[in-house]
Scaffold this motif. Structure first.
Motif, short mmCIF file in Angstrom:
data_model
loop_
_atom_site.label_atom_id
_atom_site.label_comp_id
_atom_site.label_asym_id
_atom_site.label_seq_id
_atom_site.Cartn_x
_atom_site.Cartn_y
_atom_site.Cartn_z
N LYS A 194 4.48 -11.56 2.81
CA LYS A 194 3.84 -10.76 3.86
C LYS A 194 2.82 -11.59 4.63
N LYS B 168 -6.13 -4.29 8.80
CA LYS B 168 -6.42 -4.11 7.38
C LYS B 168 -6.47 -2.63 7.02
N TRP C 155 -4.92 -0.15 8.58
CA TRP C 155 -3.56 0.38 8.63
C TRP C 155 -2.77 -0.03 7.39
N LYS C 156 -2.95 -1.28 6.93
CA LYS C 156 -2.25 -1.72 5.73
C LYS C 156 -2.74 -0.94 4.51
N LEU D 170 -3.93 2.15 4.57
CA LEU D 170 -3.38 3.51 4.67
C LEU D 170 -1.90 3.52 4.32
N ARG D 171 -1.20 2.48 4.74
CA ARG D 171 0.23 2.40 4.46
C ARG D 171 0.49 2.26 2.97
N ARG D 172 -0.42 1.62 2.28
CA ARG D 172 -0.25 1.42 0.85
C ARG D 172 -0.40 2.75 0.08
N TRP E 206 0.08 6.02 1.34
CA TRP E 206 0.57 7.09 2.20
C TRP E 206 0.85 8.38 1.41
N TRP E 207 1.27 8.20 0.18
CA TRP E 207 1.57 9.37 -0.63
C TRP E 207 0.31 10.16 -0.95
#
Length: 144
Positions: free
Chosen positions: A8, A116, A118-119, A121-123, A125-126
């Motif tokens: 990544k 950072k 957004w990453k 939050l993406r991690r 998301w659940w």
């Protein structure tokens, strides 16, 4: 195979450099490297024997060129002439300077913080999805 985080990171670096090339978002800096080389002192003592009288006419000869000192001393003998050579090269320090032009992409800190965030939050998301569903369910229960 590389770990997931390394892949990544490599992809993110490639994207940054592609964007920097496309929009010319680069900063050019000149970096100066200075290297020092120490040269030790060198001294040579030697004798040379000659059978001809025409090599050195005087008894002692001194030569100096670029800080190198040479002393030639004629030692007379009944059979041969002997030359004593003393050479002294003093210690020296050599400085070598080289300038290198380095181009680095400019990335604004606000953009980095948003990426950072957004990453992050993406991690999770659940977790966000559960919070939103819980808030929606509580508001439906309150209305009834």
């Amino acid at each position: 195979m590389l770990p997931k985080e390394t892949r990544k990171t490599n992809r993110a670096k490639q994207k940054v450099f592609k964007l920097a090339e496309r929009y010319d978002l680069s900063d050019v800096r000149i970096i100066r490297f200075t290297d020092t080389l120490y040269v030790d002192s060198v001294i040579v003592d030697t004798f040379a024997t000659f059978r001809n009288d025409t090599f050195i006419q005087r008894d002692t000869t001194y030569l100096t060129k670029d800080r190198v000192k040479v002393q030639l001393v004629r030692v007379r003998d009944s059979i041969t002439d002997t030359i004593y050579a003393y050479v002294h090269c003093p210690a020296d320090t050599i400085y070598y300077t080289k300038e290198v032009e380095v181009t680095t992409p400019i990335v604004k800190e606000a953009e980095v913080i948003m990426i950072k965030l957004w990453k992050g939050l993406r991690r999770f998301w659940w977790l966000l999805l559960i919070i939103v569903i819980t808030i929606f369910g509580i508001s439906r229960l309150i209305r009834r």
